[in-house]
Motif scaffolding. Structure first.
Motif, PDB file in Angstrom:
ATOM      1  N   PRO A  39       0.842  -1.197   0.000  1.00 21.14           N
ATOM      2  CA  PRO A  39       0.000   0.000   0.000  1.00 21.14           C
ATOM      3  C   PRO A  39       0.881   1.253   0.000  1.00 21.14           C
ATOM      4  N   ILE A  40       0.509   2.240  -0.787  1.00 24.01           N
ATOM      5  CA  ILE A  40       1.277   3.488  -0.884  1.00 24.01           C
ATOM      6  C   ILE A  40       0.330   4.649  -0.606  1.00 24.01           C
ATOM      7  N   ILE A  41       0.569   5.359   0.475  1.00 26.51           N
ATOM      8  CA  ILE A  41      -0.301   6.467   0.873  1.00 26.51           C
ATOM      9  C   ILE A  41       0.188   7.755   0.206  1.00 26.51           C
ATOM     10  N   LEU A  42      -0.663   8.328  -0.660  1.00 27.15           N
ATOM     11  CA  LEU A  42      -0.372   9.589  -1.335  1.00 27.15           C
ATOM     12  C   LEU A  42      -1.350  10.658  -0.833  1.00 27.15           C
ATOM     13  N   PRO A  43      -1.058  11.944  -1.048  1.00 30.01           N
ATOM     14  CA  PRO A  43      -1.920  12.998  -0.480  1.00 30.01           C
ATOM     15  C   PRO A  43      -3.393  12.872  -0.857  1.00 30.01           C
ATOM     16  N   ASP A  44      -3.696  12.444  -2.091  1.00 26.66           N
ATOM     17  CA  ASP A  44      -5.083  12.433  -2.554  1.00 26.66           C
ATOM     18  C   ASP A  44      -5.634  11.048  -2.871  1.00 26.66           C
ATOM     19  N   ARG A  45      -4.847   9.997  -2.620  1.00 29.62           N
ATOM     20  CA  ARG A  45      -5.330   8.658  -2.962  1.00 29.62           C
ATOM     21  C   ARG A  45      -4.455   7.593  -2.293  1.00 29.62           C
ATOM     22  N   LEU A  46      -4.969   6.382  -2.309  1.00 29.08           N
ATOM     23  CA  LEU A  46      -4.234   5.211  -1.837  1.00 29.08           C
ATOM     24  C   LEU A  46      -3.953   4.324  -3.034  1.00 29.08           C
ATOM     25  N   GLU A  47      -2.695   4.032  -3.277  1.00 29.15           N
ATOM     26  CA  GLU A  47      -2.301   3.129  -4.358  1.00 29.15           C
ATOM     27  C   GLU A  47      -1.976   1.757  -3.769  1.00 29.15           C
ATOM     28  N   LEU A 105      -6.867 -12.385  -5.515  1.00 27.69           N
ATOM     29  CA  LEU A 105      -6.272 -13.323  -4.557  1.00 27.69           C
ATOM     30  C   LEU A 105      -6.945 -14.689  -4.631  1.00 27.69           C
ATOM     31  N   GLN A 106      -8.260 -14.677  -4.768  1.00 30.76           N
ATOM     32  CA  GLN A 106      -8.994 -15.941  -4.844  1.00 30.76           C
ATOM     33  C   GLN A 106      -8.713 -16.684  -6.143  1.00 30.76           C
ATOM     34  N   GLN A 107      -8.676 -15.943  -7.246  1.00 30.64           N
ATOM     35  CA  GLN A 107      -8.401 -16.567  -8.543  1.00 30.64           C
ATOM     36  C   GLN A 107      -7.017 -17.206  -8.580  1.00 30.64           C
ATOM     37  N   GLN A 108      -6.048 -16.560  -7.916  1.00 28.94           N
ATOM     38  CA  GLN A 108      -4.674 -17.072  -7.901  1.00 28.94           C
ATOM     39  C   GLN A 108      -4.433 -18.082  -6.781  1.00 28.94           C
ATOM     40  N   GLN A 109      -5.501 -18.417  -6.046  1.00 31.44           N
ATOM     41  CA  GLN A 109      -5.430 -19.393  -4.955  1.00 31.44           C
ATOM     42  C   GLN A 109      -4.338 -19.020  -3.939  1.00 31.44           C
ATOM     43  N   ILE A 110      -4.377 -17.765  -3.546  1.00 33.32           N
ATOM     44  CA  ILE A 110      -3.395 -17.250  -2.595  1.00 33.32           C
ATOM     45  C   ILE A 110      -3.694 -17.800  -1.200  1.00 33.32           C
ATOM     46  N   LYS A 111      -2.657 -18.255  -0.539  1.00 31.44           N
ATOM     47  CA  LYS A 111      -2.765 -18.761   0.833  1.00 31.44           C
ATOM     48  C   LYS A 111      -2.058 -17.854   1.841  1.00 31.44           C
ATOM     49  N   THR A 112      -1.048 -17.110   1.368  1.00 31.70           N
ATOM     50  CA  THR A 112      -0.255 -16.252   2.246  1.00 31.70           C
ATOM     51  C   THR A 112      -0.163 -14.847   1.668  1.00 31.70           C
ATOM     52  N   VAL A 113      -0.442 -13.850   2.499  1.00 26.80           N
ATOM     53  CA  VAL A 113      -0.301 -12.446   2.107  1.00 26.80           C
ATOM     54  C   VAL A 113       0.876 -11.853   2.866  1.00 26.80           C
ATOM     55  N   VAL A 114       1.835 -11.307   2.129  1.00 28.02           N
ATOM     56  CA  VAL A 114       2.974 -10.617   2.739  1.00 28.02           C
ATOM     57  C   VAL A 114       2.683  -9.117   2.666  1.00 28.02           C
ATOM     58  N   TRP A 115       2.646  -8.499   3.799  1.00 29.01           N
ATOM     59  CA  TRP A 115       2.211  -7.110   3.986  1.00 29.01           C
ATOM     60  C   TRP A 115       3.448  -6.224   4.128  1.00 29.01           C
ATOM     61  N   VAL A 116       3.571  -5.234   3.227  1.00 27.98           N
ATOM     62  CA  VAL A 116       4.692  -4.295   3.276  1.00 27.98           C
ATOM     63  C   VAL A 116       4.107  -2.917   3.565  1.00 27.98           C
ATOM     64  N   PRO A 117       3.865  -2.589   4.833  1.00 26.35           N
ATOM     65  CA  PRO A 117       3.069  -1.405   5.185  1.00 26.35           C
ATOM     66  C   PRO A 117       3.801  -0.091   4.971  1.00 26.35           C
ATOM     67  N   ASP A 118       3.002   0.950   4.804  1.00 24.91           N
ATOM     68  CA  ASP A 118       3.510   2.292   4.588  1.00 24.91           C
ATOM     69  C   ASP A 118       3.000   3.198   5.707  1.00 24.91           C
ATOM     70  N   ALA A 143       2.221 -12.419   6.814  1.00 28.68           N
ATOM     71  CA  ALA A 143       3.551 -12.033   7.287  1.00 28.68           C
ATOM     72  C   ALA A 143       3.758 -10.561   6.969  1.00 28.68           C
ATOM     73  N   THR A 144       4.656  -9.926   7.702  1.00 29.62           N
ATOM     74  CA  THR A 144       4.968  -8.515   7.503  1.00 29.62           C
ATOM     75  C   THR A 144       6.420  -8.382   7.085  1.00 29.62           C
ATOM     76  N   SER A 145       6.677  -7.435   6.186  1.00 30.93           N
ATOM     77  CA  SER A 145       8.052  -7.207   5.760  1.00 30.93           C
ATOM     78  C   SER A 145       8.272  -5.728   5.504  1.00 30.93           C
ATOM     79  N   PRO A 146       9.454  -5.212   5.857  1.00 28.43           N
ATOM     80  CA  PRO A 146       9.769  -3.833   5.493  1.00 28.43           C
ATOM     81  C   PRO A 146      10.188  -3.726   4.036  1.00 28.43           C
ATOM     82  N   GLY A 147      10.353  -4.864   3.369  1.00 30.82           N
ATOM     83  CA  GLY A 147      10.810  -4.917   1.983  1.00 30.82           C
ATOM     84  C   GLY A 147      11.368  -6.296   1.722  1.00 30.82           C
ATOM     85  N   LEU A 148      10.872  -6.964   0.679  1.00 26.02           N
ATOM     86  CA  LEU A 148      11.209  -8.378   0.513  1.00 26.02           C
ATOM     87  C   LEU A 148      12.662  -8.623   0.156  1.00 26.02           C
ATOM     88  N   SER A 149      13.332  -7.650  -0.423  1.00 27.07           N
ATOM     89  CA  SER A 149      14.721  -7.877  -0.790  1.00 27.07           C
ATOM     90  C   SER A 149      15.649  -7.843   0.423  1.00 27.07           C
TER      91      SER A 149
END
Length: 406
Positions: A39-47, A105-118, A143-149
């Motif tokens: 998620p990317i928080i911008l002044p007028d929208r959320l990307e 997420l459902q179509q891709q049969q996702i089981k795990t969401v990695v959250w990179v918060p802003d 799971a939470t990550s500050p950045g996957l790399s």
């Protein structure tokens, strides 16, 4: 995005050295069934950027940063203080952050969401997002990550887990070493630990409220006691191969000595801990003194760990500074600086009994063949959610897994 996240952590840690030496994961080699949400928080929208394998999808939500931040703080307050409006606040964030991409997420049969918060999103766990009927943790391991790399995504080797268990249910001379400046900085926001009628909270007390009297140190020791830690440690001692340090034996020197004795794959610390807005004011308590994030870094970067790094560092009674979106970087910072593959910690002071239950369930699940760390945490959180008295996200959603989810 990865470069931005690396810069944020470098600022928190006070330099790029730890960051530059920690780049391991390849975004193109994520395991099947895993989605990464930026998620990317911008002044007028959320990307919203969603990475699944080599494919990246983009969604946009028309909401101002100020309105979004209000929604985030509403949920953060509701789950941190166990209020009645948590579901309403969680529904707003679900609609903004998850609903637009749920079909993908459902179509891709996702089981795990990695959250990179802003920004302020670091103050909440997406596990508590609510669709009106179910929490997100009921659908996905998270799971939470500050950045996957920044992390090595190698899986935990379950067949030879060696655990160092270190716990403090009754503090000793560490009470003489608590930094007064830190205590004063949290006094305006955290008084729950001073309520002697609520002994089950793992919150730290407001030290500024304690009178300077001959009984001050003993009063402080009583307030800082954690009866659930004794239950947690005794249960874990019986269920996993371990070296056991408890209260008087959990001194800073003993802890250092044991870490250097053998290559532990898991280090579990059940004691008060605090993550401030820099590495310099982040620490955990041993029986006799503080262990700073920088001390942990040096211990876990010893030569003996270079070939076999610690795969999981668990901090089951830590807390982050309320309302400071940099404070949760402390959990990431420990993993990065100490070269630990994953850190399991908490976003706010947790219920003592709930924490003891969750940790026991987590390690029981982790010992099962084919269960990774994120799945083990998900199952442990669901075990609390299913209990009538522990259904509120206050009890189970503060626990977050940072780094490798495998």
């Amino acid at each position: 995005m990865e470069l931005i996240k690396q810069s944020e952590l470098a600022d928190f840690l006070g330099g790029r050295c730890a960051i530059d030496s920690a780049k391991h994961a390849n975004l193109d080699t994520l395991t099947a069934g895993t989605a990464v949400l930026y998620p990317i928080i911008l002044p007028d929208r959320l990307e919203l950027l969603v990475s699944i394998g080599t494919d990246v999808k983009h969604f946009s939500q028309p909401i101002s940063a100020s309105n979004l931040q209000g929604d985030i703080l509403s949920l953060a307050h509701s789950v941190r203080y166990n209020t009645d409006n948590a579901e309403n606040a969680a529904k707003k964030l679900y609609d903004l952050l998850i609903a637009p991409l749920q079909s993908t997420l459902q179509q891709q049969q996702i089981k795990t969401v990695v959250w990179v918060p802003d920004g302020l999103l670091r103050l909440v766990s997406p596990a508590a997002f609510y669709d009106g009927e179910h929490y997100l943790i009921e659908q996905y391991a998270i799971a939470t990550s500050p950045g996957l790399s920044l992390f090595d995504a190698s899986p935990l080797k379950q067949e030879d887990i060696q655990v160092l268990l270190a716990g403090m249910s009754e503090p000793g001379s560490v009470v003489d070493h608590l930094p007064q400046a830190w205590a004063n900085s949290i006094s305006a926001n955290n008084t729950r630990g001073m309520n002697l009628n609520k002994p089950k909270s793992r919150a730290l007390p407001n030290l500024a409220m304690l009178p300077n009297s001959p009984t001050r140190q003993q009063t402080l020791k009583n307030i800082l006691s954690l009866p659930g830690v004794a239950q947690e440690m005794n249960s874990l001692q019986k269920s996993i191969p371990n070296t056991f340090l408890m209260n008087e034996t959990f001194t800073v020197n003993n802890f250092k000595h044991q870490l250097l004795q053998q290559p532990y794959s898991v280090v579990h610390i059940a004691s008060h801990g605090v993550f401030g807005n820099t590495a310099d004011n982040s620490f955990v308590m041993a029986y006799d003194d503080l262990i700073t994030i920088n001390q942990l870094e040096q211990l876990l970067k010893a030569d003996k760990f270079k070939q076999q790094p610690v795969q999981l560092l668990t901090l089951s009674a830590c807390q982050t500074a309320e309302g400071d979106d940099r404070a949760p970087l402390g959990l990431s910072g420990i993993a990065i600086k100490a070269k630990v593959r994953s850190t399991l910690g908490t976003l706010w002071p947790v219920d003592d009994e709930a924490a003891a239950q969750l940790m026991t369930e987590f390690y029981k699940n982790l010992s099962k063949a084919g269960v990774n760390k994120a799945q083990a945490l998900q199952q442990a959180q669901l075990s609390l959610l299913k209990q009538k008295g522990l259904k509120h996200p206050f009890y189970w959603s503060p626990f977050i897994l940072v780094g490798s989810w495998l």
